[in-house]
Motif scaffolding. Structure first.
Motif, PDB file in Angstrom:
ATOM      1  N   GLU A 189       0.829  -1.196   0.000  1.00 53.76           N
ATOM      2  CA  GLU A 189       0.000   0.000   0.000  1.00 53.76           C
ATOM      3  C   GLU A 189       0.870   1.255   0.000  1.00 53.76           C
ATOM      4  O   GLU A 189       2.074   1.205   0.273  1.00 53.76           O
ATOM      5  N   ALA A 190       0.228   2.384  -0.276  1.00 50.10           N
ATOM      6  CA  ALA A 190       0.944   3.659  -0.284  1.00 50.10           C
ATOM      7  C   ALA A 190       1.083   4.247   1.114  1.00 50.10           C
ATOM      8  O   ALA A 190       1.918   5.128   1.336  1.00 50.10           O
ATOM      9  N   VAL A 191       0.262   3.796   2.054  1.00 52.27           N
ATOM     10  CA  VAL A 191       0.290   4.292   3.423  1.00 52.27           C
ATOM     11  C   VAL A 191       0.277   3.090   4.357  1.00 52.27           C
ATOM     12  O   VAL A 191      -0.335   2.059   4.055  1.00 52.27           O
ATOM     13  N   ALA A 192       0.970   3.203   5.485  1.00 52.83           N
ATOM     14  CA  ALA A 192       1.099   2.073   6.409  1.00 52.83           C
ATOM     15  C   ALA A 192      -0.258   1.516   6.794  1.00 52.83           C
ATOM     16  O   ALA A 192      -1.176   2.253   7.165  1.00 52.83           O
ATOM     17  N   SER A 193      -0.368   0.198   6.725  1.00 56.88           N
ATOM     18  CA  SER A 193      -1.649  -0.461   6.968  1.00 56.88           C
ATOM     19  C   SER A 193      -1.530  -1.669   7.882  1.00 56.88           C
ATOM     20  O   SER A 193      -2.506  -2.410   8.043  1.00 56.88           O
ATOM     21  N   SER A 194      -0.358  -1.889   8.479  1.00 62.79           N
ATOM     22  CA  SER A 194      -0.164  -3.068   9.312  1.00 62.79           C
ATOM     23  C   SER A 194       1.036  -2.866  10.224  1.00 62.79           C
ATOM     24  O   SER A 194       1.854  -1.949  10.018  1.00 62.79           O
ATOM     25  N   LEU A 195       1.150  -3.741  11.219  1.00 58.00           N
ATOM     26  CA  LEU A 195       2.322  -3.717  12.091  1.00 58.00           C
ATOM     27  C   LEU A 195       3.589  -3.946  11.285  1.00 58.00           C
ATOM     28  O   LEU A 195       4.623  -3.309  11.534  1.00 58.00           O
ATOM     29  N   ALA A 196       3.534  -4.838  10.298  1.00 55.05           N
ATOM     30  CA  ALA A 196       4.711  -5.080   9.459  1.00 55.05           C
ATOM     31  C   ALA A 196       5.144  -3.820   8.735  1.00 55.05           C
ATOM     32  O   ALA A 196       6.344  -3.547   8.586  1.00 55.05           O
ATOM     33  N   ASP A 197       4.181  -3.015   8.289  1.00 55.74           N
ATOM     34  CA  ASP A 197       4.514  -1.757   7.618  1.00 55.74           C
ATOM     35  C   ASP A 197       5.211  -0.798   8.577  1.00 55.74           C
ATOM     36  O   ASP A 197       6.236  -0.182   8.237  1.00 55.74           O
ATOM     37  N   PHE A 198       4.657  -0.624   9.775  1.00 54.80           N
ATOM     38  CA  PHE A 198       5.264   0.296  10.740  1.00 54.80           C
ATOM     39  C   PHE A 198       6.667  -0.172  11.130  1.00 54.80           C
ATOM     40  O   PHE A 198       7.590   0.653  11.242  1.00 54.80           O
ATOM     41  N   ARG A 199       6.838  -1.449  11.351  1.00 61.28           N
ATOM     42  CA  ARG A 199       8.175  -1.948  11.685  1.00 61.28           C
ATOM     43  C   ARG A 199       9.147  -1.702  10.541  1.00 61.28           C
ATOM     44  O   ARG A 199      10.313  -1.325  10.773  1.00 61.28           O
ATOM     45  N   HIS A 200       8.702  -1.904   9.319  1.00 69.51           N
ATOM     46  CA  HIS A 200       9.563  -1.664   8.156  1.00 69.51           C
ATOM     47  C   HIS A 200       9.975  -0.198   8.090  1.00 69.51           C
ATOM     48  O   HIS A 200      11.142   0.118   7.779  1.00 69.51           O
ATOM     49  N   LEU A 201       9.054   0.705   8.386  1.00 70.19           N
ATOM     50  CA  LEU A 201       9.383   2.126   8.369  1.00 70.19           C
ATOM     51  C   LEU A 201      10.409   2.454   9.446  1.00 70.19           C
ATOM     52  O   LEU A 201      11.391   3.162   9.180  1.00 70.19           O
ATOM     53  N   HIS A 202      10.219   1.965  10.651  1.00 70.20           N
ATOM     54  CA  HIS A 202      11.193   2.231  11.710  1.00 70.20           C
ATOM     55  C   HIS A 202      12.564   1.649  11.350  1.00 70.20           C
ATOM     56  O   HIS A 202      13.600   2.301  11.589  1.00 70.20           O
ATOM     57  N   ARG A 203      12.587   0.445  10.796  1.00 72.17           N
ATOM     58  CA  ARG A 203      13.870  -0.146  10.393  1.00 72.17           C
ATOM     59  C   ARG A 203      14.555   0.715   9.339  1.00 72.17           C
ATOM     60  O   ARG A 203      15.770   0.930   9.384  1.00 72.17           O
ATOM     61  N   THR A 204      13.768   1.200   8.388  1.00 69.92           N
ATOM     62  CA  THR A 204      14.333   2.008   7.307  1.00 69.92           C
ATOM     63  C   THR A 204      14.905   3.316   7.839  1.00 69.92           C
ATOM     64  O   THR A 204      16.041   3.699   7.517  1.00 69.92           O
ATOM     65  N   TYR A 205      14.133   4.010   8.661  1.00 67.73           N
ATOM     66  CA  TYR A 205      14.595   5.289   9.189  1.00 67.73           C
ATOM     67  C   TYR A 205      15.831   5.100  10.077  1.00 67.73           C
ATOM     68  O   TYR A 205      16.797   5.863   9.985  1.00 67.73           O
ATOM     69  N   ARG A 206      15.798   4.080  10.932  1.00 70.49           N
ATOM     70  CA  ARG A 206      16.949   3.854  11.807  1.00 70.49           C
ATOM     71  C   ARG A 206      18.113   3.197  11.069  1.00 70.49           C
ATOM     72  O   ARG A 206      19.190   3.036  11.636  1.00 70.49           O
ATOM     73  N   GLY A 207      17.916   2.849   9.820  1.00 70.25           N
ATOM     74  CA  GLY A 207      19.018   2.343   9.015  1.00 70.25           C
ATOM     75  C   GLY A 207      19.882   3.436   8.424  1.00 70.25           C
ATOM     76  O   GLY A 207      20.967   3.164   7.900  1.00 70.25           O
ATOM     77  N   ASP A 208      19.414   4.695   8.497  1.00 67.66           N
ATOM     78  CA  ASP A 208      20.202   5.815   7.976  1.00 67.66           C
ATOM     79  C   ASP A 208      21.433   6.036   8.857  1.00 67.66           C
ATOM     80  O   ASP A 208      21.327   6.189  10.075  1.00 67.66           O
ATOM     81  N   ARG A 209      22.614   6.082   8.238  1.00 62.59           N
ATOM     82  CA  ARG A 209      23.874   6.149   8.999  1.00 62.59           C
ATOM     83  C   ARG A 209      24.029   7.478   9.749  1.00 62.59           C
ATOM     84  O   ARG A 209      24.593   7.508  10.849  1.00 62.59           O
ATOM     85  N   ALA A 210      23.576   8.579   9.172  1.00 62.72           N
ATOM     86  CA  ALA A 210      23.697   9.859   9.869  1.00 62.72           C
ATOM     87  C   ALA A 210      22.813   9.882  11.104  1.00 62.72           C
ATOM     88  O   ALA A 210      23.227  10.340  12.179  1.00 62.72           O
ATOM     89  N   LEU A 211      21.589   9.380  10.975  1.00 58.67           N
ATOM     90  CA  LEU A 211      20.697   9.293  12.127  1.00 58.67           C
ATOM     91  C   LEU A 211      21.300   8.381  13.187  1.00 58.67           C
ATOM     92  O   LEU A 211      21.292   8.701  14.380  1.00 58.67           O
ATOM     93  N   GLN A 212      21.834   7.235  12.763  1.00 52.12           N
ATOM     94  CA  GLN A 212      22.462   6.320  13.715  1.00 52.12           C
ATOM     95  C   GLN A 212      23.579   7.003  14.489  1.00 52.12           C
ATOM     96  O   GLN A 212      23.721   6.817  15.702  1.00 52.12           O
ATOM     97  N   ALA A 213      24.382   7.787  13.789  1.00 50.21           N
ATOM     98  CA  ALA A 213      25.509   8.453  14.444  1.00 50.21           C
ATOM     99  C   ALA A 213      25.033   9.419  15.525  1.00 50.21           C
ATOM    100  O   ALA A 213      25.618   9.497  16.612  1.00 50.21           O
ATOM    101  N   ALA A 214      23.958  10.157  15.243  1.00 50.05           N
ATOM    102  CA  ALA A 214      23.445  11.116  16.215  1.00 50.05           C
ATOM    103  C   ALA A 214      22.885  10.420  17.442  1.00 50.05           C
ATOM    104  O   ALA A 214      23.132  10.839  18.587  1.00 50.05           O
ATOM    105  N   PHE A 215      22.126   9.342  17.235  1.00 49.72           N
ATOM    106  CA  PHE A 215      21.524   8.647  18.365  1.00 49.72           C
ATOM    107  C   PHE A 215      22.541   7.785  19.112  1.00 49.72           C
ATOM    108  O   PHE A 215      22.325   7.453  20.279  1.00 49.72           O
ATOM    109  N   ALA A 216      23.642   7.426  18.474  1.00 52.61           N
ATOM    110  CA  ALA A 216      24.731   6.758  19.188  1.00 52.61           C
ATOM    111  C   ALA A 216      25.542   7.747  20.019  1.00 52.61           C
ATOM    112  O   ALA A 216      26.094   7.390  21.058  1.00 52.61           O
TER     113      ALA A 216
END
Length: 548
Positions: free
Chosen positions: A205-232
């Motif tokens: 789908e184009a918009v999150a519609s399940s727990l799997a979708d939300f988890r995928h979004l969080h994984r994707t966002y937290r996969g960004d190396r610059a974001l990881q560096a800031a939160f580390a």
């Protein structure tokens, strides 16, 4: 000292929702310590590490193990040291096992294990593989007198709408903590005009519609190396806004169901689906956020998450964190621009017939927390802007439809609570713009300010310049600021032409807001930073003075 599992869970406040906290923490140091030669395995820990919700004796440490690297029956361990080379270990803790039931995330609560007002380094291990290292900072003791406390303030980071150069600079900043004010993820998938920033949701789908979708979004966002560096690099304090579930979300107290505003979700009229959607968003946020909050997946939706909480930084600062989404009702249609007013004209109000953003229990808690503060400064981690911010540009009116302006009675009540506190400062997100101005009970007529509001810009989400296709450059930005200040005399500064983040530093004498512009259009490694403005407010007064 031996601690049984039940006693451990109770001591860590993790008994509620224990099904999602397998093993929690066995915070008993062993003879083992991590070797300084252990190389970080980013494939095994693809979302890096993070820490959050500091106390004077600990913080919550977080990571996620890759399913491909996960070994059934093998626990995850956490090493904590006084130095970044792990030559001076504090302890080695058993975090238990993780599984698909929590998307292989791990949270360890170190409260009660560390010293106050100190910096530590930590890293996870699983089946012989080691995570990248993170740095955490504990709070000062409640009766301490810190010389200062500082935050990098971030919000609104649409992954598909730009790169995270802001986080590259946050990672390098000499600040004490990272304050994130929400919209950590956006619920949308699809292509992106930025290379490598498209997202394909598992549901298709184009918009999150399940727990799997939300988890995928969080994984994707937290996969960004610059974001990881800031939160580390910095221990975080986080709240959320609407996009962690769905745009302009609110709750109907009349028919006991959640809604999304302005048809933000294609299944908004399906009450059972929307309830499951909200619950899935709550669960994914809890799994992926290093926060010490109550979570009970078996409770009713409104009782499932206790996100609102407070932090004390010695006698210098009390920080009150609110949840302005889970309990909010629809704003009155008269306060909304069309077409949103039309779509919500017949929607129910909150308890007592008045719209509510905080809900009754949180509203009472907020008044008590602010009213009992004895610190020099009382800061409020506030998701949506309290000030009126009306801007007429190109015959279009920029209006934040779901800001505090739609909850006028409660907004005035909150302002009067803040007036009773010493030196109130609202730290605000959502607006996708920089702003500094005065908090007032009402904005229709000039009034004595009750404090100041510092608004952090979007890291990458669309601002006025992008939405209205305004010219770039300082001249156009200056004209928009002039228009904003003419319409809103309580504003001292406004910019909706740039992206980035802000820092706020508190000392016994003043609070200082610095607005940083960081280019979102280039990869994070190439993004430069410049200072747009700095404003300062003194203690025992709500004046704002520009420093440059």
């Amino acid at each position: 000292m031996a601690i049984d599992r039940r006693g451990l869970l109770e001591s860590l406040g993790l008994a509620a929702g224990a099904a999602l906290v397998p093993g929690a923490v066995a915070a008993t140091p062993t003879d083992r310590s991590a070797s300084a030669t252990d190389a970080p395995d980013r494939d095994a820990f693809p979302q890096g590490v993070a820490s959050g919700d500091p106390t004077p004796s600990g913080a919550v440490a977080w990571t996620r193990v890759s399913p491909a690297a996960h070994a059934d029956g093998e626990p995850v361990s956490l090493a904590v040291a006084r130095d970044e080379d792990f030559q001076f270990p504090v302890g080695f803790y058993d975090a238990g096992e993780t599984s698909a039931d929590r998307d292989y995330t791990v949270k360890v609560d170190l409260d009660g294990r560390l010293g106050s007002d100190r910096t530590y380094w930590y890293r996870f291990e699983h089946d012989g593989r080691t995570s990248p290292a993170g740095r955490l900072r504990t709070l000062p003791e409640a009766d301490a007198s810190p010389e200062s406390v500082s935050f990098a303030v971030c919000t609104c980071q649409d992954y598909r709408n730009g790169y995270y150069g802001a986080y590259r600079h946050v990672a390098r900043d000499d600040v004490d903590y990272l304050l994130h004010l929400g919209d950590f993820i956006y619920e949308h998938g699809g292509a992106s005009t930025y290379d490598g920033r498209g997202i394909d949701l598992p549901s298709g789908e184009a918009v999150a519609s399940s727990l799997a979708d939300f988890r995928h979004l969080h994984r994707t966002y937290r996969g960004d190396r610059a974001l990881q560096a800031a939160f580390a690099a910095h221990t975080a304090i986080q709240t959320w806004d609407d996009h962690e579930v769905v745009n302009d979300r609110f709750y109907s107290y009349r028919d006991d169901r959640p809604y999304a505003g302005d048809d933000a979700h294609p299944r908004n009229d399906d009450a059972a689906f929307m309830r499951e959607l909200f619950a899935a968003g709550v669960r994914a946020w809890w799994e992926y956020t290093p926060a010490r909050v109550r979570y009970d997946p078996d409770a009713d939706l409104l009782d499932s998450l206790g996100l609102y909480r407070s932090f004390r930084f010695g006698d210098l600062l009390d920080l009150v964190v609110t949840d302005e989404r889970l309990f909010r009702s629809a704003p009155p249609a008269s306060e909304l621009p069309t077409p949103l007013a039309t779509s919500l004209a017949d929607q129910p109000r909150g308890p007592g017939g008045e719209p509510t953003m905080l809900g009754e229990r949180q509203r009472s808690w907020f008044a008590d927390e602010v009213g009992s503060s004895t610190a020099t400064w009382t800061a409020w981690a506030n998701e949506v802007v309290h000030m009126d911010v009306d801007v007429d540009v190109r015959d279009a009116t920029a209006y934040s439809a779901d800001s505090w302006a739609g909850y006028e009675a409660e907004r005035e009540s909150v302002a009067r609570d803040l007036a009773a506190a010493d030196n109130a400062v609202a730290l605000t997100g959502d607006l996708h713009s920089y702003a500094a101005g005065h908090l007032q009970p009402t904005y229709d007529d000039p009034a004595d300010p009750v404090g100041v509001e510092f608004v952090a810009p979007a890291v990458s989400s669309a601002n006025l310049r992008e939405v209205l296709d305004l010219p770039s450059g300082d001249l156009a930005a200056g004209l928009v600021q002039r228009a904003a200040r003419q319409e809103n005399p309580h504003l001292s500064f406004f910019d909706s032409h740039h992206w980035g983040y802000a820092t706020v530093e508190f000392t016994p004498e003043h609070a200082t807001y610095t607005a940083y512009d960081v280019d979102k259009s280039v990869p994070a490694s190439d993004a430069d930073r410049r200072t747009l403005a700095r404003y300062r407010t003194p203690v025992d007064g709500a004046a704002l003075r520009r420093l440059d």
